[in-house]
Structure formats: C-alpha cells, structure tokens
Design a protein around this motif. Structure first.
Motif, PDB file in Angstrom:
ATOM      1  N   MET A  29       0.872  -1.230  -0.096  1.00 54.95           N
ATOM      2  CA  MET A  29       0.043  -0.068  -0.064  1.00 54.95           C
ATOM      3  C   MET A  29       1.051   1.190   0.036  1.00 54.95           C
ATOM      4  N   GLN A  30       1.728   1.162   0.805  1.00 52.64           N
ATOM      5  CA  GLN A  30       2.907   2.234   0.774  1.00 52.64           C
ATOM      6  C   GLN A  30       3.519   2.605  -0.528  1.00 52.64           C
ATOM      7  N   MET A  31       3.731   1.716  -1.317  1.00 60.13           N
ATOM      8  CA  MET A  31       4.262   2.100  -2.599  1.00 60.13           C
ATOM      9  C   MET A  31       3.395   2.703  -3.530  1.00 60.13           C
ATOM     10  N   LEU A  32       2.121   2.390  -3.453  1.00 53.90           N
ATOM     11  CA  LEU A  32       1.108   2.810  -4.250  1.00 53.90           C
ATOM     12  C   LEU A  32       0.918   4.263  -3.894  1.00 53.90           C
ATOM     13  N   SER A  33       0.879   4.548  -2.642  1.00 51.93           N
ATOM     14  CA  SER A  33       0.727   5.909  -2.085  1.00 51.93           C
ATOM     15  C   SER A  33       1.690   6.964  -2.724  1.00 51.93           C
ATOM     16  N   ILE A  34       3.027   6.188  -2.830  1.00 50.33           N
ATOM     17  CA  ILE A  34       4.220   6.887  -3.090  1.00 50.33           C
ATOM     18  C   ILE A  34       4.109   7.411  -4.889  1.00 50.33           C
ATOM     19  N   ALA A  35       3.602   6.291  -5.332  1.00 49.18           N
ATOM     20  CA  ALA A  35       3.419   6.447  -6.939  1.00 49.18           C
ATOM     21  C   ALA A  35       2.440   7.585  -7.270  1.00 49.18           C
ATOM     22  N   GLY A  36       1.136   7.308  -6.297  1.00 46.67           N
ATOM     23  CA  GLY A  36       0.241   8.403  -6.660  1.00 46.67           C
ATOM     24  C   GLY A  36       0.731   9.860  -6.298  1.00 46.67           C
ATOM     25  N   GLY A  37       1.205  10.034  -5.236  1.00 42.66           N
ATOM     26  CA  GLY A  37       1.722  11.200  -4.633  1.00 42.66           C
ATOM     27  C   GLY A  37       3.007  11.777  -5.834  1.00 42.66           C
ATOM     28  N   GLY A  38       3.708  10.697  -6.367  1.00 40.26           N
ATOM     29  CA  GLY A  38       4.627  11.523  -7.287  1.00 40.26           C
ATOM     30  C   GLY A  38       3.962  11.743  -8.659  1.00 40.26           C
ATOM     31  N   ALA A  39       2.860  11.059  -8.954  1.00 41.17           N
ATOM     32  CA  ALA A  39       2.391  11.657 -10.372  1.00 41.17           C
ATOM     33  C   ALA A  39       1.442  13.130  -9.856  1.00 41.17           C
ATOM     34  N   LEU A  40       1.024  13.148  -8.913  1.00 42.46           N
ATOM     35  CA  LEU A  40       0.474  14.427  -8.591  1.00 42.46           C
ATOM     36  C   LEU A  40       1.410  15.587  -8.641  1.00 42.46           C
ATOM     37  N   GLY A  41       2.515  15.276  -7.809  1.00 42.08           N
ATOM     38  CA  GLY A  41       3.852  16.166  -7.614  1.00 42.08           C
ATOM     39  C   GLY A  41       4.495  16.611  -9.042  1.00 42.08           C
ATOM     40  N   ALA A  42       4.511  15.527 -10.053  1.00 46.15           N
ATOM     41  CA  ALA A  42       5.022  16.053 -11.306  1.00 46.15           C
ATOM     42  C   ALA A  42       4.239  16.884 -12.041  1.00 46.15           C
TER      43      ALA A  42
END
Length: 123
Positions: free
Chosen positions: A1-14
């Motif tokens: 779950m943590q990896m998906l959270s990071i990936a989602g946050g990364g997409a929004l940050g970009a």
C-alpha cells in the motif's frame, strides 16, 4: 500500500511541478530558471512544514506521509532540472546567471525549509 501511495503522490507532484513552473515562466520569462527556483523554494518550505506536522507531531498515517513527503514533494521539487539548467547556463557562457541560480537556490531552499519548520512549530 505504501508503494501505491508514493506512486500516486509522485504523479500528482509531477503534474503540480509542471503547472507551477509553466505559470512562473509565463510571468517572468525563460531567461533565468525562475520556474525551477520557485518550485524548489515552495517544495522546501512544504517539506519543512510537513516534516514537523507529519513526523514530529504524528498527525497522519504512514501511507499519507509517504505519499506527500516522498511521492508528491519528491517529484515536485526538481534538483535534477536545477542541475541541468545550471550547466546549460555555464555552457552558454552565462557564468553570472549560473552562479546566481546556485546561490539563489541554496539560500532560498534552505531558508524556505527552515521557515516551514518554524511555521509548523508555531502552530
């Protein structure tokens, strides 16, 4: 779950980085890397502020903390872009602008992170 959270946050940050830097370049032009400087300053302030709120005060779950601090801010801030833009200025013979970008980024981002920490501790 943590990896998906990071990936989602990364997409929004970009996407946020692109939007903010594009807006800044529209306002100030592209003769200096203003967009990257502003993004890195904002990201540094947010990192300081949210570090205190999320880690010192434990206000959010680990997944959200990872999504915001590692994912969103990790892709929102742009050190690799800063490096490329600075070296491009050097290659163009713009040594003064390159040095201004390095000094401005260092002072702004350290100061912004410190201001974020102080802001959060005053809350």
């Amino acid at each position: 779950m943590q990896m998906l959270s990071i990936a989602g946050g990364g997409a929004l940050g970009a996407v946020a980085r692109f939007g903010v830097s594009t807006g800044v370049y529209r306002l100030f032009g592209r003769d200096f890397p203003w967009g990257t400087l502003v993004v890195n300053g904002l990201g540094s302030y947010a990192m300081g502020l949210l570090f205190v709120l999320f880690l010192e005060r434990g206000l959010v779950a680990p997944e959200l903390r990872a999504a915001v601090l590692v994912g969103f801010l990790g892709s929102f801030t742009t050190f690799s872009t800063f490096s490329l833009e600075t070296l491009t200025l050097v290659e163009q013979g713009e040594m003064v602008r390159a040095l201004l970008n390095v000094a401005g980024s260092l002072l702004l981002c350290l100061g912004a992170c410190w201001a974020g920490i102080i802001s959060a501790r005053l809350l």
